[in-house]
Motif scaffolding. Structure first.
Motif, PDB file in Angstrom:
ATOM      1  N   ILE A  94       0.810  -1.175   0.084  1.00 50.71           N
ATOM      2  CA  ILE A  94       0.106  -0.181   0.191  1.00 50.71           C
ATOM      3  C   ILE A  94       0.834   1.128  -0.011  1.00 50.71           C
ATOM      4  O   ILE A  94       1.776   1.184   0.901  1.00 50.71           O
ATOM      5  CB  ILE A  94      -1.052   0.011   1.374  1.00 50.71           C
ATOM      6  CG1 ILE A  94      -1.983  -1.411   0.897  1.00 50.71           C
ATOM      7  CG2 ILE A  94      -1.734   1.296   1.411  1.00 50.71           C
ATOM      8  CD1 ILE A  94      -3.049  -1.194   2.239  1.00 50.71           C
ATOM      9  N   VAL A  95       0.503   2.376  -0.729  1.00 49.62           N
ATOM     10  CA  VAL A  95       1.286   3.488  -0.668  1.00 49.62           C
ATOM     11  C   VAL A  95       0.037   4.440  -0.018  1.00 49.62           C
ATOM     12  O   VAL A  95      -0.932   4.417  -0.188  1.00 49.62           O
ATOM     13  CB  VAL A  95       1.484   4.014  -2.388  1.00 49.62           C
ATOM     14  CG1 VAL A  95      -0.002   4.287  -3.124  1.00 49.62           C
ATOM     15  CG2 VAL A  95       2.192   5.384  -2.225  1.00 49.62           C
ATOM     16  N   HIS A 111       4.435   0.750   1.467  1.00 55.74           N
ATOM     17  CA  HIS A 111       4.624  -0.112   2.708  1.00 55.74           C
ATOM     18  C   HIS A 111       4.321  -1.418   2.066  1.00 55.74           C
ATOM     19  O   HIS A 111       3.250  -1.763   1.469  1.00 55.74           O
ATOM     20  CB  HIS A 111       3.566   0.187   3.613  1.00 55.74           C
ATOM     21  CG  HIS A 111       3.706   1.465   4.381  1.00 55.74           C
ATOM     22  ND1 HIS A 111       4.775   1.671   5.430  1.00 55.74           N
ATOM     23  CD2 HIS A 111       2.896   2.602   3.841  1.00 55.74           C
ATOM     24  CE1 HIS A 111       4.595   2.994   5.746  1.00 55.74           C
ATOM     25  NE2 HIS A 111       3.591   3.601   4.873  1.00 55.74           N
ATOM     26  N   GLU A 112       5.133  -2.571   2.265  1.00 52.91           N
ATOM     27  CA  GLU A 112       4.917  -3.790   1.736  1.00 52.91           C
ATOM     28  C   GLU A 112       4.115  -4.370   2.851  1.00 52.91           C
ATOM     29  O   GLU A 112       4.023  -3.947   3.811  1.00 52.91           O
ATOM     30  CB  GLU A 112       6.200  -4.611   1.805  1.00 52.91           C
ATOM     31  CG  GLU A 112       7.344  -4.084   0.678  1.00 52.91           C
ATOM     32  CD  GLU A 112       8.658  -4.683   0.746  1.00 52.91           C
ATOM     33  OE1 GLU A 112       8.927  -5.320   1.537  1.00 52.91           O
ATOM     34  OE2 GLU A 112       9.432  -4.450  -0.411  1.00 52.91           O
ATOM     35  N   ARG A 166       1.833  -4.392   8.185  1.00 58.86           N
ATOM     36  CA  ARG A 166       1.272  -5.298   9.277  1.00 58.86           C
ATOM     37  C   ARG A 166       1.836  -5.207  10.578  1.00 58.86           C
ATOM     38  O   ARG A 166       1.486  -5.044  11.607  1.00 58.86           O
ATOM     39  CB  ARG A 166       1.134  -6.853   8.921  1.00 58.86           C
ATOM     40  CG  ARG A 166       0.400  -7.672   9.793  1.00 58.86           C
ATOM     41  CD  ARG A 166       0.349  -9.142   9.473  1.00 58.86           C
ATOM     42  NE  ARG A 166      -0.701  -9.074   8.327  1.00 58.86           N
ATOM     43  CZ  ARG A 166      -0.479  -9.314   7.082  1.00 58.86           C
ATOM     44  NH1 ARG A 166       0.617  -9.383   6.704  1.00 58.86           N
ATOM     45  NH2 ARG A 166      -1.520  -9.405   6.344  1.00 58.86           N
ATOM     46  N   ALA A 167       3.343  -5.361  10.550  1.00 52.09           N
ATOM     47  CA  ALA A 167       4.140  -5.227  11.549  1.00 52.09           C
ATOM     48  C   ALA A 167       4.068  -3.995  12.224  1.00 52.09           C
ATOM     49  O   ALA A 167       4.030  -3.677  13.504  1.00 52.09           O
ATOM     50  CB  ALA A 167       5.654  -5.576  11.296  1.00 52.09           C
ATOM     51  N   SER A 168       4.028  -2.694  11.441  1.00 54.79           N
ATOM     52  CA  SER A 168       4.041  -1.552  11.944  1.00 54.79           C
ATOM     53  C   SER A 168       2.460  -1.369  12.942  1.00 54.79           C
ATOM     54  O   SER A 168       2.647  -0.815  13.934  1.00 54.79           O
ATOM     55  CB  SER A 168       3.898  -0.494  10.930  1.00 54.79           C
ATOM     56  OG  SER A 168       5.349  -0.386  10.474  1.00 54.79           O
ATOM     57  N   HIS A 182       3.205  -1.189  -8.266  1.00 57.19           N
ATOM     58  CA  HIS A 182       2.886  -2.324  -7.630  1.00 57.19           C
ATOM     59  C   HIS A 182       2.209  -2.042  -6.395  1.00 57.19           C
ATOM     60  O   HIS A 182       2.284  -3.032  -5.437  1.00 57.19           O
ATOM     61  CB  HIS A 182       4.198  -3.195  -7.550  1.00 57.19           C
ATOM     62  CG  HIS A 182       4.872  -3.925  -8.857  1.00 57.19           C
ATOM     63  ND1 HIS A 182       4.012  -4.873  -9.392  1.00 57.19           N
ATOM     64  CD2 HIS A 182       5.706  -3.332  -9.402  1.00 57.19           C
ATOM     65  CE1 HIS A 182       4.906  -5.007 -10.439  1.00 57.19           C
ATOM     66  NE2 HIS A 182       5.842  -4.321 -10.586  1.00 57.19           N
ATOM     67  N   TYR A 183       2.074  -0.854  -6.141  1.00 56.11           N
ATOM     68  CA  TYR A 183       1.360  -0.324  -4.821  1.00 56.11           C
ATOM     69  C   TYR A 183       0.118   0.256  -4.953  1.00 56.11           C
ATOM     70  O   TYR A 183       0.212   1.053  -6.252  1.00 56.11           O
ATOM     71  CB  TYR A 183       2.353   0.370  -3.920  1.00 56.11           C
ATOM     72  CG  TYR A 183       3.737  -0.189  -3.539  1.00 56.11           C
ATOM     73  CD1 TYR A 183       3.743  -0.787  -2.427  1.00 56.11           C
ATOM     74  CD2 TYR A 183       4.685  -0.214  -4.551  1.00 56.11           C
ATOM     75  CE1 TYR A 183       5.088  -1.280  -1.798  1.00 56.11           C
ATOM     76  CE2 TYR A 183       5.935  -1.040  -4.054  1.00 56.11           C
ATOM     77  CZ  TYR A 183       5.819  -1.492  -2.962  1.00 56.11           C
ATOM     78  OH  TYR A 183       7.036  -2.211  -2.391  1.00 56.11           O
ATOM     79  N   VAL A 184      -0.741   0.186  -4.086  1.00 54.81           N
ATOM     80  CA  VAL A 184      -2.199   0.902  -4.336  1.00 54.81           C
ATOM     81  C   VAL A 184      -2.602   1.502  -3.140  1.00 54.81           C
ATOM     82  O   VAL A 184      -1.813   1.254  -2.078  1.00 54.81           O
ATOM     83  CB  VAL A 184      -3.141  -0.121  -4.722  1.00 54.81           C
ATOM     84  CG1 VAL A 184      -3.019  -0.944  -6.222  1.00 54.81           C
ATOM     85  CG2 VAL A 184      -3.303  -1.311  -3.764  1.00 54.81           C
ATOM     86  N   SER A 185      -3.431   2.560  -3.056  1.00 54.47           N
ATOM     87  CA  SER A 185      -3.833   3.309  -1.860  1.00 54.47           C
ATOM     88  C   SER A 185      -4.952   2.133  -1.101  1.00 54.47           C
ATOM     89  O   SER A 185      -5.396   1.507  -1.699  1.00 54.47           O
ATOM     90  CB  SER A 185      -4.596   4.289  -2.524  1.00 54.47           C
ATOM     91  OG  SER A 185      -5.778   4.243  -2.972  1.00 54.47           O
TER      92      SER A 185
END
Length: 123
Positions: free
Chosen positions: A63-64, A76-77, A82-84, A107-110
């Motif tokens: 996610i961006v 954010h991968e 998830r860890a954050s 490769h990232y979406v909102s």
């Protein structure tokens, strides 16, 4: 490795040691998160699992988020986000972390895209 084999600390006894601020971070405690914030975090974690299950097989890596503080996109991968969120639940604050290495924005979406995609799949 034995301690006496390591090179000496270049900032030993230096009152301007830049690492001192890192120790202060361990002592800082912000306001505890409210029950409503905790519920939101748990909902975000549940949503994140759904988003990842639906989008990762399609090549989405995470996610961006557009940061209002630095006015840059943060990538954010899945596992790092998830860890954050889990750390925020347990520690009630997020520690600094490394950003994704050389992310490909394609490769990232909102979060909004994830919500819309999930709604579309559910209908």
């Amino acid at each position: 490795m034995p301690h006496n084999v390591l090179p000496p600390d270049p900032f030993a006894n230096d009152p301007n040691d830049p690492a001192k601020s890192l120790g202060a971070m361990d002592d800082e405690r912000g306001e505890p998160i409210s029950d409503a914030e905790r519920a939101e975090l748990l909902a975000d974690l549940a949503d994140l699992s759904v988003y990842q299950a639906l989008l990762e097989p399609r090549g989405v890596q995470g996610i961006v988020v557009d940061c209002v503080d630095c006015e840059q996109a943060h990538f954010h991968e899945w596992h790092l986000l998830r860890a954050s969120l889990e750390q925020l639940l347990t520690d009630e604050r997020m520690r600094p972390h490394e950003p994704a290495f050389d992310p490909d924005p394609q490769h990232y979406v909102s979060w909004e895209y994830c919500r819309g995609f999930t709604d579309g799949v559910g209908n």
